[in-house]
Design an enzyme around this catalytic site. Structure first.
Site, PDB file in Angstrom:
ATOM      1  N   PRO A 180      65.694 -32.742  14.931  1.00  0.00           N
ATOM      2  CA  PRO A 180      66.278 -33.768  14.834  1.00  0.00           C
ATOM      3  C   PRO A 180      66.942 -33.423  17.036  1.00  0.00           C
ATOM      4  O   PRO A 180      68.075 -32.177  17.390  1.00  0.00           O
ATOM      5  CB  PRO A 180      67.725 -33.860  14.742  1.00  0.00           C
ATOM      6  N   ASN A 181      67.633 -34.736  17.010  1.00  0.00           N
ATOM      7  CA  ASN A 181      67.593 -34.664  18.821  1.00  0.00           C
ATOM      8  C   ASN A 181      67.312 -34.179  20.192  1.00  0.00           C
ATOM      9  O   ASN A 181      67.541 -34.572  21.285  1.00  0.00           O
ATOM     10  CB  ASN A 181      69.040 -34.385  18.639  1.00  0.00           C
ATOM     11  N   ARG A 211      70.714 -35.182  28.217  1.00  0.00           N
ATOM     12  CA  ARG A 211      71.538 -34.742  27.965  1.00  0.00           C
ATOM     13  C   ARG A 211      71.916 -32.415  28.418  1.00  0.00           C
ATOM     14  O   ARG A 211      70.294 -32.115  27.911  1.00  0.00           O
ATOM     15  CB  ARG A 211      72.477 -35.676  26.546  1.00  0.00           C
ATOM     16  N   TYR A 257      69.807 -26.946  27.161  1.00  0.00           N
ATOM     17  CA  TYR A 257      68.637 -27.298  27.414  1.00  0.00           C
ATOM     18  C   TYR A 257      67.540 -27.647  28.847  1.00  0.00           C
ATOM     19  O   TYR A 257      66.643 -27.236  28.408  1.00  0.00           O
ATOM     20  CB  TYR A 257      68.721 -28.465  26.218  1.00  0.00           C
ATOM     21  N   ASN A 276      60.665 -25.479  16.020  1.00  0.00           N
ATOM     22  CA  ASN A 276      62.487 -25.258  16.601  1.00  0.00           C
ATOM     23  C   ASN A 276      63.163 -26.866  15.600  1.00  0.00           C
ATOM     24  O   ASN A 276      63.076 -27.845  16.007  1.00  0.00           O
ATOM     25  CB  ASN A 276      62.007 -26.257  18.507  1.00  0.00           C
ATOM     26  N   ALA A 328      68.745 -28.974  14.309  1.00  0.00           N
ATOM     27  CA  ALA A 328      70.290 -28.114  13.463  1.00  0.00           C
ATOM     28  C   ALA A 328      69.807 -27.872  11.943  1.00  0.00           C
ATOM     29  O   ALA A 328      70.637 -27.437  11.241  1.00  0.00           O
ATOM     30  CB  ALA A 328      71.036 -29.724  14.233  1.00  0.00           C
ATOM     31  N   GLU A 340      59.342 -19.351  14.899  1.00  0.00           N
ATOM     32  CA  GLU A 340      60.379 -20.056  14.906  1.00  0.00           C
ATOM     33  C   GLU A 340      60.952 -20.356  16.450  1.00  0.00           C
ATOM     34  O   GLU A 340      61.107 -18.876  16.828  1.00  0.00           O
ATOM     35  CB  GLU A 340      62.074 -19.852  14.010  1.00  0.00           C
ATOM     36  N   HIS A 356      64.030 -21.808  19.835  1.00  0.00           N
ATOM     37  CA  HIS A 356      65.017 -22.391  19.813  1.00  0.00           C
ATOM     38  C   HIS A 356      65.064 -22.102  21.309  1.00  0.00           C
ATOM     39  O   HIS A 356      64.877 -20.801  22.166  1.00  0.00           O
ATOM     40  CB  HIS A 356      66.441 -21.660  20.039  1.00  0.00           C
ATOM     41  N   ARG A 415      76.344 -18.593  20.555  1.00  0.00           N
ATOM     42  CA  ARG A 415      76.791 -20.035  20.809  1.00  0.00           C
ATOM     43  C   ARG A 415      77.910 -20.141  19.777  1.00  0.00           C
ATOM     44  O   ARG A 415      78.067 -18.644  19.434  1.00  0.00           O
ATOM     45  CB  ARG A 415      75.856 -21.117  20.478  1.00  0.00           C
TER      46      ARG A 415
HETATM   47  O1  CA2 Z   1      68.262 -24.169  20.985  1.00  0.00           O
HETATM   48  C1  CA2 Z   1      67.553 -24.570  20.038  1.00  0.00           C
HETATM   49  O2  CA2 Z   1      66.300 -25.463  20.919  1.00  0.00           O
HETATM   50  C2  CA2 Z   1      68.430 -25.504  19.158  1.00  0.00           C
HETATM   51  O3  CA2 Z   1      67.525 -25.332  18.374  1.00  0.00           O
HETATM   52  C3  CA2 Z   1      68.938 -26.938  20.008  1.00  0.00           C
HETATM   53  C4  CA2 Z   1      69.748 -27.717  18.482  1.00  0.00           C
HETATM   54  C5  CA2 Z   1      70.719 -26.584  18.386  1.00  0.00           C
HETATM   55  O4  CA2 Z   1      71.454 -27.420  16.923  1.00  0.00           O
HETATM   56  C6  CA2 Z   1      70.174 -25.435  17.720  1.00  0.00           C
HETATM   57  O5  CA2 Z   1      70.971 -24.923  17.354  1.00  0.00           O
HETATM   58  C7  CA2 Z   1      69.627 -24.890  18.497  1.00  0.00           C
HETATM   59  C8  CA2 Z   1      69.733 -28.926  18.789  1.00  0.00           C
HETATM   60  C9  CA2 Z   1      68.127 -29.701  19.337  1.00  0.00           C
HETATM   61  C10 CA2 Z   1      69.443 -31.256  20.448  1.00  0.00           C
HETATM   62  O6  CA2 Z   1      69.174 -31.204  21.033  1.00  0.00           O
HETATM   63  C11 CA2 Z   1      69.174 -31.979  22.139  1.00  0.00           C
HETATM   64  C12 CA2 Z   1      68.946 -32.318  23.919  1.00  0.00           C
HETATM   65  C13 CA2 Z   1      69.204 -32.934  24.983  1.00  0.00           C
HETATM   66  C14 CA2 Z   1      70.250 -33.375  23.998  1.00  0.00           C
HETATM   67  C15 CA2 Z   1      70.785 -33.550  23.705  1.00  0.00           C
HETATM   68  C16 CA2 Z   1      70.440 -32.578  21.996  1.00  0.00           C
END
Ligand code: CA2
Length: 149
Positions: free
Chosen positions: A11-12, A19, A24, A75, A78, A99, A101, A108
Protein backbone atom coordinates in the site's frame (compact mmCIF):
# COMPACT_ATOMS: atom_id res chain seq x y z
CA UNK A 1 9.69 -21.66 -20.23
CA UNK A 2 11.28 -18.49 -18.83
CA UNK A 3 12.05 -18.03 -15.15
CA UNK A 4 9.68 -15.47 -13.67
CA UNK A 5 10.18 -13.45 -10.50
CA UNK A 6 7.17 -11.74 -8.95
CA UNK A 7 7.97 -8.26 -7.59
CA UNK A 8 5.14 -7.22 -5.30
CA UNK A 9 4.53 -3.78 -3.81
CA UNK A 10 2.16 -2.94 -0.96
CA UNK A 11 0.00 0.00 0.00
CA UNK A 12 0.83 3.60 -0.89
CA UNK A 13 3.89 2.67 -2.96
CA UNK A 14 1.95 3.99 -5.97
CA UNK A 15 2.80 7.42 -4.47
CA UNK A 16 6.54 6.80 -4.67
CA UNK A 17 8.40 9.86 -5.93
CA UNK A 18 5.32 12.03 -5.47
CA UNK A 19 5.51 12.63 -1.69
CA UNK A 20 8.01 12.20 1.18
CA UNK A 21 11.15 12.29 -1.00
CA UNK A 22 13.27 12.68 2.17
CA UNK A 23 12.26 9.12 3.07
CA UNK A 24 11.73 7.38 -0.25
CA UNK A 25 13.58 9.47 -2.85
CA UNK A 26 12.39 11.02 -6.11
CA UNK A 27 11.98 7.97 -8.31
CA UNK A 28 8.46 6.80 -9.10
CA UNK A 29 7.21 3.21 -9.02
CA UNK A 30 7.30 3.24 -12.85
CA UNK A 31 11.00 4.18 -12.61
CA UNK A 32 11.56 1.26 -10.22
CA UNK A 33 9.75 -1.08 -12.62
CA UNK A 34 12.07 0.07 -15.41
CA UNK A 35 15.17 -0.49 -13.21
CA UNK A 36 13.93 -4.01 -12.45
CA UNK A 37 13.14 -4.75 -16.11
CA UNK A 38 16.68 -3.75 -17.12
CA UNK A 39 18.19 -5.88 -14.34
CA UNK A 40 15.91 -8.80 -15.25
CA UNK A 41 17.10 -8.67 -18.86
CA UNK A 42 20.74 -8.86 -17.68
CA UNK A 43 19.86 -11.79 -15.41
CA UNK A 44 17.93 -13.60 -18.15
CA UNK A 45 14.67 -13.72 -16.23
CA UNK A 46 11.18 -12.28 -16.62
CA UNK A 47 9.42 -10.21 -14.00
CA UNK A 48 5.82 -9.55 -13.06
CA UNK A 49 5.91 -6.17 -11.30
CA UNK A 50 2.71 -5.40 -9.35
CA UNK A 51 1.38 -2.95 -6.76
CA UNK A 52 -1.81 -2.98 -4.71
CA UNK A 53 -3.23 -1.10 -1.78
CA UNK A 54 -5.35 -4.14 -0.88
CA UNK A 55 -4.08 -6.94 1.37
CA UNK A 56 -6.29 -9.58 -0.32
CA UNK A 57 -4.90 -8.69 -3.76
CA UNK A 58 -1.31 -9.13 -2.55
CA UNK A 59 -2.29 -12.48 -1.04
CA UNK A 60 -3.94 -13.59 -4.30
CA UNK A 61 -0.78 -12.69 -6.23
CA UNK A 62 1.35 -14.67 -3.76
CA UNK A 63 -0.97 -17.67 -4.29
CA UNK A 64 -0.68 -17.21 -8.07
CA UNK A 65 3.12 -17.14 -7.70
CA UNK A 66 3.04 -20.68 -6.22
CA UNK A 67 2.58 -22.11 -9.72
CA UNK A 68 4.16 -19.39 -11.82
CA UNK A 69 7.15 -17.82 -10.06
CA UNK A 70 10.66 -18.97 -9.25
CA UNK A 71 10.99 -16.37 -6.49
CA UNK A 72 9.20 -13.43 -4.89
CA UNK A 73 10.66 -10.00 -4.16
CA UNK A 74 8.26 -8.08 -1.95
CA UNK A 75 8.01 -4.65 -0.41
CA UNK A 76 4.91 -5.20 1.73
CA UNK A 77 5.00 -1.53 2.86
CA UNK A 78 2.87 -1.01 6.00
CA UNK A 79 1.60 -4.63 5.84
CA UNK A 80 5.14 -5.62 6.79
CA UNK A 81 4.35 -4.64 10.36
CA UNK A 82 0.75 -5.88 10.60
CA UNK A 83 -0.06 -8.76 8.28
CA UNK A 84 -0.03 -12.33 9.56
CA UNK A 85 -2.15 -13.12 6.46
CA UNK A 86 0.66 -12.09 4.09
CA UNK A 87 3.17 -14.04 6.23
CA UNK A 88 0.94 -17.15 5.98
CA UNK A 89 0.58 -16.76 2.20
CA UNK A 90 4.37 -16.47 1.82
CA UNK A 91 4.83 -19.58 3.96
CA UNK A 92 2.80 -21.47 1.32
CA UNK A 93 5.28 -20.40 -1.39
CA UNK A 94 8.21 -22.80 -1.84
CA UNK A 95 10.78 -20.58 -3.58
CA UNK A 96 13.04 -17.81 -2.27
CA UNK A 97 11.45 -14.68 -0.81
CA UNK A 98 13.40 -11.42 -0.56
CA UNK A 99 11.89 -8.59 1.51
CA UNK A 100 12.69 -5.03 0.43
CA UNK A 101 12.40 -1.71 2.23
CA UNK A 102 13.47 1.50 0.55
CA UNK A 103 14.04 3.26 3.87
CA UNK A 104 16.02 1.94 6.82
CA UNK A 105 13.10 0.69 8.91
CA UNK A 106 15.43 0.04 11.85
CA UNK A 107 16.26 3.74 12.17
CA UNK A 108 12.64 4.89 12.17
CA UNK A 109 9.68 4.55 14.57
CA UNK A 110 9.70 1.51 16.89
CA UNK A 111 6.62 -0.02 15.22
CA UNK A 112 8.58 -0.33 11.95
CA UNK A 113 11.26 -2.48 13.62
CA UNK A 114 9.05 -5.56 13.68
CA UNK A 115 8.32 -7.41 10.44
CA UNK A 116 6.00 -10.41 10.16
CA UNK A 117 7.30 -10.96 6.63
CA UNK A 118 10.89 -11.34 7.92
CA UNK A 119 9.76 -14.54 9.67
CA UNK A 120 9.54 -16.11 6.17
CA UNK A 121 11.90 -14.01 4.04
CA UNK A 122 15.21 -15.63 3.08
CA UNK A 123 16.79 -12.18 2.99
CA UNK A 124 15.88 -8.62 3.91
CA UNK A 125 17.29 -5.55 2.15
CA UNK A 126 16.50 -2.20 3.82
CA UNK A 127 17.79 1.34 3.58
CA UNK A 128 19.39 1.07 0.15
CA UNK A 129 16.77 3.21 -1.61
CA UNK A 130 15.16 1.91 -4.78
CA UNK A 131 18.46 0.20 -5.73
CA UNK A 132 17.38 -2.33 -3.08
CA UNK A 133 14.90 -3.72 -5.62
CA UNK A 134 17.71 -4.51 -8.09
CA UNK A 135 19.84 -6.04 -5.31
CA UNK A 136 16.81 -8.02 -4.16
CA UNK A 137 16.08 -9.30 -7.65
CA UNK A 138 19.71 -10.42 -8.06
CA UNK A 139 19.66 -12.22 -4.71
CA UNK A 140 16.31 -13.86 -5.48
CA UNK A 141 17.71 -15.27 -8.75
CA UNK A 142 20.92 -16.44 -7.01
CA UNK A 143 18.93 -18.14 -4.26
CA UNK A 144 16.65 -19.80 -6.85
CA UNK A 145 19.64 -21.09 -8.84
CA UNK A 146 21.19 -22.50 -5.66
CA UNK A 147 17.87 -24.18 -4.82
CA UNK A 148 17.57 -26.02 -8.15
CA UNK A 149 21.26 -26.94 -8.56
O1 CA2 B 1 10.82 1.70 3.42
C1 CA2 B 1 9.93 1.06 2.85
O2 CA2 B 1 10.05 0.64 1.70
C2 CA2 B 1 8.61 0.82 3.56
O3 CA2 B 1 8.19 -0.52 3.25
C3 CA2 B 1 7.64 1.83 3.00
C4 CA2 B 1 6.28 1.80 3.68
C5 CA2 B 1 6.40 1.85 5.20
O4 CA2 B 1 5.14 1.67 5.79
C6 CA2 B 1 7.35 0.78 5.71
O5 CA2 B 1 7.48 0.91 7.11
C7 CA2 B 1 8.72 0.92 5.07
C8 CA2 B 1 5.45 3.01 3.22
C9 CA2 B 1 5.17 3.01 1.76
C10 CA2 B 1 4.47 4.27 1.42
O6 CA2 B 1 5.19 4.90 0.39
C11 CA2 B 1 4.97 6.21 0.15
C12 CA2 B 1 5.75 6.78 -0.81
C13 CA2 B 1 5.62 8.11 -1.08
C14 CA2 B 1 4.70 8.87 -0.41
C15 CA2 B 1 3.92 8.30 0.55
C16 CA2 B 1 4.04 6.97 0.85
Amino acid sequence: MSTTVYILNGPNLNLLGKREPHLYGHQTLDDVKELCETAAKDLGVSIRFLQSNAEHQLIDWIHEARDRAAAIVINPAAYTHTSVAILDALKAFDGPVVEIHISDVHKREDFRKHSYVSLRANEVIAGKGVEGYVLGLKRAVELYKALIS
